[in-house]
Design a protein around this motif. Structure first.
Motif, PDB file in Angstrom:
ATOM      1  N   THR C  38      48.322  -6.814  53.958  1.00  0.00           N
ATOM      2  CA  THR C  38      46.990  -7.369  54.273  1.00  0.00           C
ATOM      3  C   THR C  38      47.016  -8.840  55.168  1.00  0.00           C
ATOM      4  N   LEU C  39      48.208  -9.444  54.990  1.00  0.00           N
ATOM      5  CA  LEU C  39      48.441 -10.779  55.726  1.00  0.00           C
ATOM      6  C   LEU C  39      48.465 -10.516  57.225  1.00  0.00           C
ATOM      7  N   ILE C  40      49.354  -9.445  57.368  1.00  0.00           N
ATOM      8  CA  ILE C  40      49.353  -8.922  58.811  1.00  0.00           C
ATOM      9  C   ILE C  40      48.086  -8.558  59.599  1.00  0.00           C
ATOM     10  N   VAL C  41      47.479  -7.924  58.940  1.00  0.00           N
ATOM     11  CA  VAL C  41      46.130  -7.199  59.261  1.00  0.00           C
ATOM     12  C   VAL C  41      45.060  -8.446  59.609  1.00  0.00           C
ATOM     13  N   VAL C  42      45.207  -9.586  58.730  1.00  0.00           N
ATOM     14  CA  VAL C  42      44.320 -10.766  58.749  1.00  0.00           C
ATOM     15  C   VAL C  42      44.653 -11.483  59.881  1.00  0.00           C
ATOM     16  N   ALA C  43      46.104 -11.796  59.878  1.00  0.00           N
ATOM     17  CA  ALA C  43      46.728 -12.499  61.010  1.00  0.00           C
ATOM     18  C   ALA C  43      46.502 -12.066  62.348  1.00  0.00           C
ATOM     19  N   TYR C  44      46.913 -10.807  62.488  1.00  0.00           N
ATOM     20  CA  TYR C  44      46.669 -10.237  63.789  1.00  0.00           C
ATOM     21  C   TYR C  44      45.275  -9.975  64.395  1.00  0.00           C
ATOM     22  N   LEU C 116      55.098 -13.424  44.306  1.00  0.00           N
ATOM     23  CA  LEU C 116      53.989 -13.184  45.238  1.00  0.00           C
ATOM     24  C   LEU C 116      53.439 -14.392  46.064  1.00  0.00           C
ATOM     25  N   PHE C 117      53.201 -15.400  45.327  1.00  0.00           N
ATOM     26  CA  PHE C 117      52.641 -16.548  45.935  1.00  0.00           C
ATOM     27  C   PHE C 117      53.835 -17.311  46.826  1.00  0.00           C
ATOM     28  N   THR C 118      55.193 -17.321  46.289  1.00  0.00           N
ATOM     29  CA  THR C 118      56.219 -17.683  47.190  1.00  0.00           C
ATOM     30  C   THR C 118      56.245 -17.246  48.633  1.00  0.00           C
ATOM     31  N   LEU C 119      56.126 -15.699  48.652  1.00  0.00           N
ATOM     32  CA  LEU C 119      56.299 -14.792  49.834  1.00  0.00           C
ATOM     33  C   LEU C 119      55.171 -15.091  50.612  1.00  0.00           C
ATOM     34  N   ILE C 120      53.879 -15.137  50.172  1.00  0.00           N
ATOM     35  CA  ILE C 120      52.593 -14.857  51.128  1.00  0.00           C
ATOM     36  C   ILE C 120      52.274 -16.436  51.577  1.00  0.00           C
ATOM     37  N   VAL C 121      52.392 -17.444  50.696  1.00  0.00           N
ATOM     38  CA  VAL C 121      51.565 -18.677  50.881  1.00  0.00           C
ATOM     39  C   VAL C 121      52.273 -19.206  52.319  1.00  0.00           C
ATOM     40  N   PRO C 122      53.478 -19.512  52.111  1.00  0.00           N
ATOM     41  CA  PRO C 122      54.098 -19.968  53.255  1.00  0.00           C
ATOM     42  C   PRO C 122      54.025 -19.150  54.863  1.00  0.00           C
ATOM     43  N   LEU C 123      54.012 -18.081  54.608  1.00  0.00           N
ATOM     44  CA  LEU C 123      53.621 -17.087  55.705  1.00  0.00           C
ATOM     45  C   LEU C 123      52.148 -17.153  56.272  1.00  0.00           C
ATOM     46  N   TYR C 130      47.520 -22.679  59.318  1.00  0.00           N
ATOM     47  CA  TYR C 130      46.716 -23.505  58.139  1.00  0.00           C
ATOM     48  C   TYR C 130      47.437 -24.881  57.870  1.00  0.00           C
ATOM     49  N   ALA C 131      46.824 -25.914  58.191  1.00  0.00           N
ATOM     50  CA  ALA C 131      47.419 -27.055  57.984  1.00  0.00           C
ATOM     51  C   ALA C 131      46.893 -27.843  56.685  1.00  0.00           C
ATOM     52  N   VAL C 132      47.781 -27.728  55.564  1.00  0.00           N
ATOM     53  CA  VAL C 132      47.642 -28.385  54.238  1.00  0.00           C
ATOM     54  C   VAL C 132      47.857 -29.730  54.181  1.00  0.00           C
ATOM     55  N   ARG C 133      47.017 -30.980  53.907  1.00  0.00           N
ATOM     56  CA  ARG C 133      47.322 -32.028  53.735  1.00  0.00           C
ATOM     57  C   ARG C 133      48.221 -32.482  52.607  1.00  0.00           C
ATOM     58  N   GLY C 134      47.433 -31.851  51.540  1.00  0.00           N
ATOM     59  CA  GLY C 134      47.955 -32.134  50.009  1.00  0.00           C
ATOM     60  C   GLY C 134      48.798 -30.999  49.922  1.00  0.00           C
ATOM     61  N   VAL C 135      50.372 -31.050  49.926  1.00  0.00           N
ATOM     62  CA  VAL C 135      50.906 -29.919  49.620  1.00  0.00           C
ATOM     63  C   VAL C 135      51.445 -29.876  48.105  1.00  0.00           C
ATOM     64  N   ALA C 136      51.630 -31.084  47.546  1.00  0.00           N
ATOM     65  CA  ALA C 136      51.706 -30.926  46.043  1.00  0.00           C
ATOM     66  C   ALA C 136      50.543 -30.658  45.410  1.00  0.00           C
TER      67      ALA C 136
END
Lengths: 228, 208, 229
Positions: C38-44, C116-123, C130-136
């Motif tokens: 789903t990530l690839i479909v969305v990103a593409y 799952l989160f560790t794999l998908i969120v950074p990708l 997606y620029a995230v200002r508050g990473v913490a």
């Protein structure tokens, strides 16, 4: 049989009361200012329906908790009866609300927080019956359904109280305002009709509920006899 | 520790409108083997599941008693060992890993040598103990299942068709297991096998 | 009376889950494949440049949680369904305390979600720009989300495993319970993306943590009923 006589009297009283409420909603109460035409009259039916949907949810919870303590199949029948009525009334509240939304804002569905809340209540009821359908064993069906009802009840407050406040809402103010004080600026005849209707719908709910539970009681008793 | 007896009175079960077990009563006594016999579909497995407390009866009641003292329902399982056709052990784990897992859950830190010994008395040779159960034949799985039931030396042992999938040697191993439990435990065997019916000190016949 | 403690029993269940999963990898494959696909479909198809600047905060946070939730749905119900399918549930039911079973399975689902989160969120952040200002803040929202989602998924999985065990039923039962949670998580993610201040995510965190806590608490009471009946 005084019991039957009292029941008959109550049931005639309820019929007369509901007829009076319907008449009052259309002929006695005035149409509210600030709404298109006569559209505000739907409030006399919509609000009590939403109220009954929530009331049924609470009755279902009490019956479910009791079932888990007593393991009495009648308590399961009570929970199912309340949920059946809750499903019907949340459907009615959604439809009447949607009709009103279309008249006022030219759209049947606006993703208004209150629309979302009632739709999710509807989904919970639908899920409850989907679960019941999926379990053939009666004892297990009763326990699983009770567990799901309790779980749903615990998550509902987060929906009703957490989510809507964050959004801006098109919905006319509820009778009880955000401050918790009764907002009584409604015209007094409208208010009387609305409260009359709330009482009438509550009566209607308990009448239908009692019918369903009595039917379940007769079924259980018959099966008991057959097994003797 | 005194043995446990299991009393059941007028237990019945219905699935939907279909009755599968009609009001049966009886007692499992320590030092006795109760044979539950009857044609397929008579409710033998249902009765054993109700006695184990994994199935709620539609009617009637079951109680576990140690002497004159009632054993509360939450303590039933720790005094119970069971093997039945609707049970399985984990396919991804080896026989030894399975037994180690169930042993840990039951708080019996049994040495691997003891577990291996138990498997061998049930006819599973040591060279097979480290293979995943998923690669076993059905007879070998049945032996692991029986070891799982006997592992913690329970006071109540419920065996549903214990020799199913087993050869003659396997049947002998089950007979030896039942003989080993008979002196102190309450044993119930649900079966149609005439060799197993012969083990019974008491017999309960279920009809369709 | 019992020789084993609740903690050691829970850890035994968790350990069994981890070993089985490492050997079969069914849940990991389902969740990982679903998430990545789903990530690839969305990103593409959408990518970083198809979205108008003013829509980015709303759409990017919502898309992220849609991907995460649906990937999670494909695998989290397996903890209980596989026990019923493989007929191992009865042996486990007889040997372990219900609370230990729930705790072990809950922890396993929590680990799956964190993976799952560790794999998908950074990708996702990289592919969608997606620029995230508050990473913490984002990490806190994700952690709270994992705790709460795992709780709902585990108890609903326990219920459906005793019913028909179908993933359809899992979706039907969990959607009404999870919707408020997802709304709060999307809001929290949006807040974290917009501001480096930790205070920005506090309202969403409060909601998510209290909902997760409430579900966990009732689950402790409901699970024995669901598991034994």
């Amino acid at each position: 049989m005084t019991d039957t006589r009292v029941r008959t009297a109550l049931h005639w009283l309820l019929g007369a009361w509901m007829a009076l409420v319907i008449a009052a909603a259309f002929f006695w109460a005035p149409a509210a200012a600030g709404f298109k035409g006569e559209s505000s009259r739907i409030v006399f039916f919509h609000v009590p329906q939403a109220w009954v949907a929530v009331l049924a949810f609470c009755v279902n919870l009490v019956a479910s908790l009791r079932y888990l303590r007593t393991r009495n199949p009648l308590d399961d029948a009570r929970a199912a009866a309340a949920a059946r009525l809750g499903l019907i009334f949340s459907l009615l509240a959604t439809v009447t609300g949607s009709i009103f939304a279309n008249v006022m804002w030219n759209s049947f569905w606006n993703w208004d927080p209150r629309e979302v809340s009632i739709a999710i209540l509807l989904l919970v009821y639908a899920a409850y019956f989907a679960l019941r359908e999926a379990v053939p064993d009666e004892e297990r069906r009763a326990s699983l359904a009770a567990a799901y009802a309790i779980l749903a009840f615990v998550t509902m407050p987060f929906l009703v109280f957490v989510v809507p406040r964050i959004y801006w809402s098109l919905h006319p103010d509820t009778i009880i305002g955000a401050t918790g004080k009764l907002k009584l600026q409604m015209e007094s005849r409208m208010l009387q009709t609305l409260f009359g209707s709330l009482v009438g719908f509550t009566g209607l709910f308990f009448w239908l509920y009692t019918l369903d539970v009595r039917l379940a009681r007769v079924r259980l008793a018959r099966r008991e006899r057959e097994e003797e | 520790m005194a043995g446990i007896s299991v009393e059941f009175s007028r237990v019945g079960k219905r699935f939907g409108a279909r009755p599968v077990l009609a009001a049966v009563s009886g007692t499992l006594r320590p030092g006795e083997v109760l044979v539950v016999a009857g044609p397929n579909g008579a409710g033998k497995s249902t009765l054993l599941n109700i006695l184990a407390g994994v199935l709620r009866p539609s009617r009637g009641a079951v109680s576990y008693r140690r002497g004159d003292v009632d054993v509360p329902r939450r303590d039933w399982f720790e005094n119970l060992g069971m093997a039945s056709p609707d049970m399985a052990v984990y396919d991804e784990l080896s026989a030894l890993e399975n037994l180690r897992f169930f042993g840990r859950l039951r708080g019996h830190a049994v040495a691997d040598a003891t577990l291996g010994g138990l498997l061998e008395t049930l006819g599973l040779p040591a060279r097979e103990h480290h293979r995943p159960v998923g690669t076993y034949s059905s007879g070998m799985k049945q032996r692991v299942k029986l070891a799982q039931a006997a592992l913690h030396a329970p006071a109540v042992l419920l065996l549903d068709e214990p020799s199913s999938n087993l050869d003659a040697a396997g049947h002998e191993a089950v007979a030896a297991l039942v003989a080993r439990f008979r002196p102190h435990a309450a044993v119930a065997v649900a079966t149609n096998d005439p060799r197993e019916i012969a083990w019974g000190d008491a017999r309960l016949d279920l009809a369709l | 009376m019992r020789a084993s403690t609740l903690l050691s029993e829970s850890l035994a269940v968790l350990g069994k889950e981890l070993i089985s999963e490492l050997r079969s990898r069914v849940a990991l494959n389902a969740i990982g494949l679903f998430g990545v696909t789903t990530l690839i479909v969305v990103a593409y198809q959408i990518g970083p440049y198809q979205i108008q600047e003013q829509d980015r905060p709303h759409l990017l946070s919502a898309l992220l949680w849609i991907i995460l939730f649906f990937a999670a749905t494909s695998g989290l119900s397996r903890v209980f369904v596989k026990e019923e399918d493989a007929h191992t549930a009865k042996a486990l039911r007889l040997a372990a305390r219900p609370l230990a079973v729930f705790a072990g399975k809950y922890l396993f689902n929590l680990i799956l979600l964190i993976a799952l989160f560790t794999l998908i969120v950074p990708l996702y952040c990289a592919l969608m720009g997606y620029a995230v200002r508050g990473v913490a803040g984002l990490v806190l929202v994700l952690a709270a989300g994992a705790v709460a989602l795992a709780a709902t998924a585990t108890i609903v999985a326990a219920i459906i495993a005793r019913a028909s065990g179908s993933t359809t039923l899992f979706a039907i039962l969990s959607v009404p319970l999870v919707l408020p949670l997802l709304v709060m998580l999307i809001q929290g993610t949006r807040a974290a993306a917009a501001s480096a201040e930790l205070a920005a995510v506090v309202p969403a965190l409060q909601g998510v943590v209290s909902l997760g806590g409430a579900v966990l608490t009732v689950s402790v009471y409901l699970f024995p009923v669901v598991w034994h009946d």
